[in-house]
Design an enzyme around this catalytic site. Structure first.
Site, short mmCIF file in Angstrom:
data_model
loop_
_atom_site.label_atom_id
_atom_site.label_comp_id
_atom_site.label_asym_id
_atom_site.label_seq_id
_atom_site.Cartn_x
_atom_site.Cartn_y
_atom_site.Cartn_z
N GLY A 170 -18.05 -2.12 -0.37
CA GLY A 170 -17.71 -2.89 -1.46
C GLY A 170 -16.84 -1.55 -2.91
N ARG A 171 -16.39 -1.39 -1.95
CA ARG A 171 -15.35 -0.04 -1.67
C ARG A 171 -15.90 1.49 -2.05
NH1 ARG A 171 -13.15 -4.68 -4.69
NH2 ARG A 171 -10.96 -4.50 -4.40
N GLY A 172 -16.86 1.53 -1.32
CA GLY A 172 -17.51 2.26 -0.80
C GLY A 172 -18.89 2.76 -1.76
N HIS A 221 -0.18 -11.87 1.37
CA HIS A 221 -0.94 -11.11 0.19
C HIS A 221 -1.87 -11.60 -0.85
CE1 HIS A 221 -2.28 -6.26 -0.01
NE2 HIS A 221 -3.15 -7.00 -0.07
N TYR A 269 0.57 -0.96 0.04
CA TYR A 269 -0.11 -0.08 0.11
C TYR A 269 1.11 1.15 0.21
CZ TYR A 269 -4.24 -3.17 1.83
OH TYR A 269 -5.27 -4.02 1.64
N ALA A 309 -22.18 2.23 -0.34
CA ALA A 309 -22.74 3.25 0.83
C ALA A 309 -23.22 4.14 -0.12
CB ALA A 309 -21.31 3.75 1.70
N GLY A 310 -22.84 4.43 -1.45
CA GLY A 310 -23.35 5.27 -2.28
C GLY A 310 -22.34 6.19 -2.86
#
Length: 316
Positions: A195-197, A113, A52, A200-201
């Site tokens: 879901g990678r945001g 990983h 990362y 959440a919209g």
């Protein structure tokens, strides 16, 4: 609280990947404040990786937990390949470098990983097991492994955790992975539980957001998947909750440990509040009917990255 092997952790953890400019620009000072707020809210499990930000994420997390190490269960991950090269990194080299970047003398949970096709998984986890015996790491995990790989790894070195993507729109692990880890007594850590945001919209707003190259965030896929997301929004309205909270509550109902990540304290506080929501069986069934396993439009990753994750069988 939850258990991952012998580790006691908070019911949900914190995934730090997005603090390294993966989903657009992130300011280190803001990220540190978010980590500190997460600790204040009782989150103990913090997840990072060597890849990362090419080490940036470990250094950032290490600086943020300085003076707070006794309140943190620290997890990191490594791959055998250095980015852009064919050089093989050993588990020992990776752990030693992670310890230095994190500025700690012990990492509580350390994962392989991604499984390298040229390095037997037994070799990878065997070396991690020796590092555990030496006290440099506390427990061994693997990420994105199939059922056979999990069994082989666990036979070589007892695994504490398996980390894979799991959310309403990524339910592949339910066919074989979750039954396997439960049979073997291995904890399951769910990354990208929102879901990678998307659940959440949230959609990408910056050009350098990595989601812009993901198949699920292309225009046609977004339109198709948004119709399914409307069910989450309907449930949220009924429960006086947010879509993020409903999505996380669903993951928590599966007895796994989600590790949502965010750069924003307000989103963090929203996520933590999901732990107060108990979904009844009827609501869970309603959500799952909207997101049948395998029917989300678009692959999880771009083609090259999809080669590094196992394809899971569909439900029987």
């Amino acid at each position: 609280m939850a258990k991952i092997g012998s580790l006691e952790v908070s019911a949900q953890g914190f995934g730090a990947m997005g603090l390294s400019n993966v989903y657009g620009h992130a300011e280190d000072a803001d990220s540190v404040r978010t980590i500190h707020r997460a600790i204040e809210l009782g989150i103990t499990l913090f997840d990072t990786a060597t890849g990362y930000g090419d080490g940036h994420n470990e250094r950032l997390l290490g600086s943020a937990i300085a003076g707070k190490r006794d309140r943190v269960v620290l997890a990191s991950k490594f791959t055998h390949r250095r980015g852009g090269t064919d050089a093989i990194v050993s588990a020992r080299e990776a752990v030693e470098a992670s310890l230095q970047r994190l500025n700690v003398d012990h990492i509580d949970l350390y994962y392989l990983h991604r499984i390298d096709p040229l390095v037997p998984i037994e070799q990878s986890v065997g070396e991690l097991g020796r590092l555990r015996d030496e006290g440099k790491i506390g427990a061994v995990g693997v990420s994105e492994a199939d059922a056979d790989q999990i069994r082989r790894a666990h036979a070589e070195t007892p695994l504490a955790a398996l980390q894979s993507e799991y959310s309403l729109w990524t339910r592949d692990v339910e066919a074989e992975i979750l039954p396997t880890v439960r049979e073997l007594g291995i904890g399951f850590v769910a990354y990208s539980p929102l879901g990678r945001g998307f659940l959440a919209g949230a959609l990408p707003t910056e050009a350098d957001d990595r989601r812009n190259i993901h198949p699920r965030f292309q225009q046609d896929a977004v339109a198709a998947n948004a119709r399914r997301r409307r069910i989450i929004e309907d449930v949220a309205e009924r429960l006086y909750a947010t879509p993020a909270q409903v999505s996380l509550a669903w993951v928590l109902s599966k007895g796994v440990v989600p590790i949502p990540g965010t750069r924003h304290i307000a989103h963090l506080e929203d996520n933590v509040a999901a732990g107060e929501i108990a979904l009844d069986a009827e609501t869970i069934a309603e959500l799952e009917a909207a997101f049948p396993q395998g029917e989300t439009v678009g692959d999880r990753y771009p083609p090259e990255q999809m080669k590094l994750v196992p394809r899971q069988p569909a439900f029987a």
